[in-house]
Design a protein around this motif. Structure first.
Motif, PDB file in Angstrom:
ATOM      1  N   ALA A   5       0.837  -1.208   0.000  1.00 30.35           N
ATOM      2  CA  ALA A   5       0.000   0.000   0.000  1.00 30.35           C
ATOM      3  C   ALA A   5       0.864   1.247   0.000  1.00 30.35           C
ATOM      4  O   ALA A   5       0.605   2.215  -0.725  1.00 30.35           O
ATOM      5  N   ARG A   6       1.887   1.225   0.810  1.00 29.59           N
ATOM      6  CA  ARG A   6       2.766   2.397   0.874  1.00 29.59           C
ATOM      7  C   ARG A   6       3.525   2.595  -0.425  1.00 29.59           C
ATOM      8  O   ARG A   6       3.948   3.701  -0.747  1.00 29.59           O
ATOM      9  N   GLY A  56       2.233   2.337  -3.197  1.00 28.17           N
ATOM     10  CA  GLY A  56       1.327   2.871  -4.202  1.00 28.17           C
ATOM     11  C   GLY A  56       0.362   1.852  -4.774  1.00 28.17           C
ATOM     12  O   GLY A  56      -0.353   2.160  -5.724  1.00 28.17           O
ATOM     13  N   ARG A 104      -2.809   0.397  -5.079  1.00 25.44           N
ATOM     14  CA  ARG A 104      -4.137   0.841  -4.671  1.00 25.44           C
ATOM     15  C   ARG A 104      -4.963  -0.312  -4.112  1.00 25.44           C
ATOM     16  O   ARG A 104      -5.712  -0.146  -3.148  1.00 25.44           O
ATOM     17  N   LEU A 116      -3.917  -1.015  -0.663  1.00 26.81           N
ATOM     18  CA  LEU A 116      -4.439   0.003   0.249  1.00 26.81           C
ATOM     19  C   LEU A 116      -5.904  -0.271   0.558  1.00 26.81           C
ATOM     20  O   LEU A 116      -6.344  -0.177   1.716  1.00 26.81           O
ATOM     21  N   ASP A 117      -6.656  -0.613  -0.467  1.00 23.87           N
ATOM     22  CA  ASP A 117      -8.069  -0.932  -0.277  1.00 23.87           C
ATOM     23  C   ASP A 117      -8.222  -2.083   0.716  1.00 23.87           C
ATOM     24  O   ASP A 117      -9.043  -2.023   1.642  1.00 23.87           O
ATOM     25  N   LEU A 121      -7.341  -0.978   4.313  1.00 23.51           N
ATOM     26  CA  LEU A 121      -8.401  -0.190   4.944  1.00 23.51           C
ATOM     27  C   LEU A 121      -9.585  -1.082   5.308  1.00 23.51           C
ATOM     28  O   LEU A 121     -10.190  -0.923   6.374  1.00 23.51           O
ATOM     29  N   ARG A 122      -9.913  -1.998   4.424  1.00 20.55           N
ATOM     30  CA  ARG A 122     -11.041  -2.893   4.713  1.00 20.55           C
ATOM     31  C   ARG A 122     -10.771  -3.754   5.941  1.00 20.55           C
ATOM     32  O   ARG A 122     -11.646  -4.018   6.752  1.00 20.55           O
ATOM     33  N   TYR A 135     -11.324  -1.551   8.852  1.00 16.90           N
ATOM     34  CA  TYR A 135     -12.471  -0.636   8.838  1.00 16.90           C
ATOM     35  C   TYR A 135     -13.436  -0.855  10.004  1.00 16.90           C
ATOM     36  O   TYR A 135     -13.835   0.091  10.681  1.00 16.90           O
ATOM     37  N   ASP A 136     -13.831  -2.099  10.223  1.00 19.35           N
ATOM     38  CA  ASP A 136     -14.844  -2.349  11.246  1.00 19.35           C
ATOM     39  C   ASP A 136     -14.410  -1.837  12.610  1.00 19.35           C
ATOM     40  O   ASP A 136     -15.196  -1.272  13.366  1.00 19.35           O
ATOM     41  N   LEU A 194     -10.304   7.758   8.150  1.00 26.67           N
ATOM     42  CA  LEU A 194      -9.807   7.045   6.970  1.00 26.67           C
ATOM     43  C   LEU A 194      -9.019   7.972   6.049  1.00 26.67           C
ATOM     44  O   LEU A 194      -7.970   7.605   5.515  1.00 26.67           O
ATOM     45  N   ILE A 195      -9.528   9.164   5.884  1.00 27.47           N
ATOM     46  CA  ILE A 195      -8.837  10.123   5.000  1.00 27.47           C
ATOM     47  C   ILE A 195      -7.487  10.508   5.600  1.00 27.47           C
ATOM     48  O   ILE A 195      -6.477  10.589   4.901  1.00 27.47           O
ATOM     49  N   VAL A 242      -5.063   7.685   5.093  1.00 27.94           N
ATOM     50  CA  VAL A 242      -4.563   7.641   3.714  1.00 27.94           C
ATOM     51  C   VAL A 242      -3.552   8.755   3.472  1.00 27.94           C
ATOM     52  O   VAL A 242      -2.474   8.540   2.911  1.00 27.94           O
ATOM     53  N   LEU A 261      -0.346   8.065   5.401  1.00 26.17           N
ATOM     54  CA  LEU A 261       0.274   6.754   5.245  1.00 26.17           C
ATOM     55  C   LEU A 261       1.732   6.852   4.767  1.00 26.17           C
ATOM     56  O   LEU A 261       2.598   6.133   5.289  1.00 26.17           O
TER      57      LEU A 261
END
Lengths: 379, 211
Positions: free
Chosen positions: B4-5, B7, B9, B12-13, B16-17, B20-21, B45-46, B49, B52
């Motif tokens: 993720a770091r 790049g 994507r 990263l998704d 985050l998932r 997330y919970d 979350l923003i 990101v 990060l």
């Protein structure tokens, strides 16, 4: 089980403390033995265990639509981040540029005269909202302001960075908004002058230098200067649509550096920062941004979140910034100025781009600030 | 994390998932069961990101992320306090304080749902009444599953303070909840066989940090 050793006769508070820590496995062997030897402590452990279970059981997962919306928004932010930021290569100077960009989206003229003009609604400012990326260049009647308006303030700096540098203009990769404004202001000047906003470039009607910050949205039609800017804007918008824009920026970086007169750091714009000599000046600087921010006719920037918001995290629990007033020179030191209204009294805070606290000053009340402006105008 | 770091994507998704919970649970329990909690979750979350690339790996990603989530939730609380008039309306979407929930009493499932909502509201209320300092640490421990040292890092307080606040918070929560009035709920959540998967803290995936 009876109390044989442990907690018999112990302070109930210490039993609760022990029981809670026992539940979390955060006890020493001695404490563990102490708890396990006491019926009272074990009962308390069981009670707390039920609390913990109930608490966890009733945490309702979010709706899928909410989750997906949240994740999509976060990923969108990632997509819009410049490569340099994603790679963590944002330099300290870029931090100041980011501060400038954020300040631009918060109206923060740098002289009391211009502040007074703005607040009295005399409307001496000519302005032009920028393209979607948020770039604006204003020139007219001897007044030049640069501005940046964007629907997403939090990304003002990065958007500006992305929007900068049409392919036919020199630019460097981490050039700031101020530099861009200078570039676009005049082609000839760009060729011969450092790519910065100098005092000559940015001067208010009263002759005071503006720090390259945005003024309020214009209510007046654009003048000739705006018409001259139109091609530049169009070129910029076109360049924004090109996915290879960043490569273009890199390709064009060399000419900009070559033509720059800034021998020390050619890529870094020389921000014409307002000098704040004392806490009162610091307070005024923050007050104007703050009160302008909540003016009904001013752009809404209450939740500005510039890319340098790592300082918000660093300062969490100490400061909670409501408004970023912008960069400035406080007692000859480059600082970022922000307003924290959770302090008692509400305060204007100056800190460095590496989140080092420098100074604070009480935020004057709006009435007091207005009166001060009126007094100065009268005097 | 590393991907993720770099790049990626998709990575990263997934990152985050995975978190997330728990991020949502933390913001909801700290900021309250209102839209403020959703705002805080989005904000967190923003920030995750955006920051990060600057994450230095000195702590685990989870600790770092939940720290951001906690701060985002606390920020929302502060904003709410500053604008009380705009936030007095309880906008829980489950009809929590908007009047009685209308169900067919013969519908057993509906009845169970009403009970579940009532239980959740009782806990929400008890948590809301808790002092913010206590609520925060209890949520971080019992929902985010952070250990004492992680909580101490996040809140920048000594471990001893964490320990005492958790104990006092739990005690107060126990007193407010009056668990003896919720025997079915207690029996349900303390029974390994009857609980719903994904509906208690232990079922939150404790992501394995790759940092």
């Amino acid at each position: 089980m009876s109390d044989t050793t442990g907690t018999q006769g112990a302070d109930p508070t210490s039993i609760e403390l022990l029981a809670s820590a026992y539940l979390d496995g955060e006890v020493t062997p001695e404490e563990r033995a102490q708890v396990e030897a006491s019926r009272e402590a074990l009962d308390e452990v069981e009670r707390l265990r039920q609390v913990r279970a109930v608490l966890g059981a009733t945490t309702e997962p979010p709706a899928i639509s909410v989750r997906e919306a949240h994740l999509a928004a976060a990923l969108d932010v990632w997509d819009r981040m410049p490569e340099t930021e994603r790679a963590g290569e944002v330099t300290p100077s870029a931090g100041l540029d980011a501060a400038a960009a954020a300040a631009i989206s918060t109206p923060a003229p740098s002289s009391l005269n211009s502040r007074r003009d703005r607040r009295s609604g005399r409307g001496t400012t000519k302005w032009l909202l920028g393209a979607a990326a948020g770039l604006a260049v204003i020139a007219g009647a001897g007044i030049v302001f640069q501005g940046l308006g964007t629907s997403d303030d939090s990304d003002s700096a990065s958007d500006a960075s992305e929007a900068e540098a049409p392919a036919d203009e020199p630019a460097s990769e981490d050039v700031g908004v101020a530099e861009l404004a200078a570039d676009e202001f005049s082609g000839e000047e760009t060729q011969s002058a450092p790519a910065t906003v100098s005092a000559d470039d940015v001067e208010s009607e009263d002759g005071r230098t503006e720090g390259g910050f945005a003024e309020e949205p214009a209510e007046e039609p654009a003048d000739e200067a705006m018409e001259e800017e139109a091609p530049a804007e169009a070129a910029m918008e076109e360049s924004m649509e090109e996915e290879s824009m960043e490569e273009d920026v890199e390709a064009e970086a060399a000419p900009a550096e070559e033509t720059s007169n800034d021998a020390e750091d050619p890529a870094r714009p020389e921000l014409d920062l307002e000098t704040l000599e004392n806490p009162r000046a610091l307070a005024d600087f923050g007050a104007f941004a703050f009160y302008a921010d909540i003016d009904a006719d001013a752009p809404v920037n209450a939740d500005i979140e510039p890319p340098f918001n790592t300082c918000e995290i660093e300062f969490a629990g100490t400061f909670d910034f409501d408004t970023f007033a912008g960069p400035a020179l406080y007692q000859a030191q480059e600082v970022i100025v922000a307003v924290d209204i959770t302090q008692t009294p509400p305060s204007v805070i100056a800190f460095t781009e590496i989140c080092e606290f420098i100074a604070s000053a009480p935020l004057p009340s709006e009435e007091a600030f207005d009166q001060r402006l009126l007094d100065e105008q009268a005097g | 994390m590393a991907a993720a770091r770099n790049g990626d994507r998709f990575a990263l998704d997934q990152l985050l998932r995975r978190h997330y919970d728990r991020i949502h649970a933390v913001t909801k329990r700290i900021a309250g069961g209102t839209r403020d909690a959703d705002d805080a979750c989005q904000e967190a979350l923003i920030k995750i990101v955006r920051n990060l690339p600057k994450f230095d790996g000195r702590s685990s990603f989870g600790t770092w992320a939940y720290r951001i989530a906690t701060n985002a939730a606390l920020d929302e609380l502060r904003k709410r306090k500053r604008r009380p008039a705009l936030h007095m309306v309880d906008d829980r979407d489950d009809g929590g304080s908007g009047g009685p929930v209308s169900v067919d009493p013969v519908d057993e499932l509906a009845s169970m749902r009403v009970d579940a909502v009532a239980d959740r509201l009782a806990i929400d209320e008890a948590l809301d009444e808790l002092d913010e300092d206590f609520r925060t640490v209890v949520v971080m421990r019992d929902i985010a599953d952070l250990d004492y040292s992680e909580i101490a890092v996040v809140l920048d307080i000594p471990i001893g303070t964490v320990k005492s606040r958790i104990a006092r918070g739990r005690k107060q929560l126990a007193n407010k909840l009056r668990l003896e009035d919720l025997p079915d709920l207690v029996a349900d959540v303390t029974s390994e066989t009857s609980r719903d998967i994904g509906n208690r803290a232990a079922d939150f995936e404790r992501p394995t940090d790759l940092t």
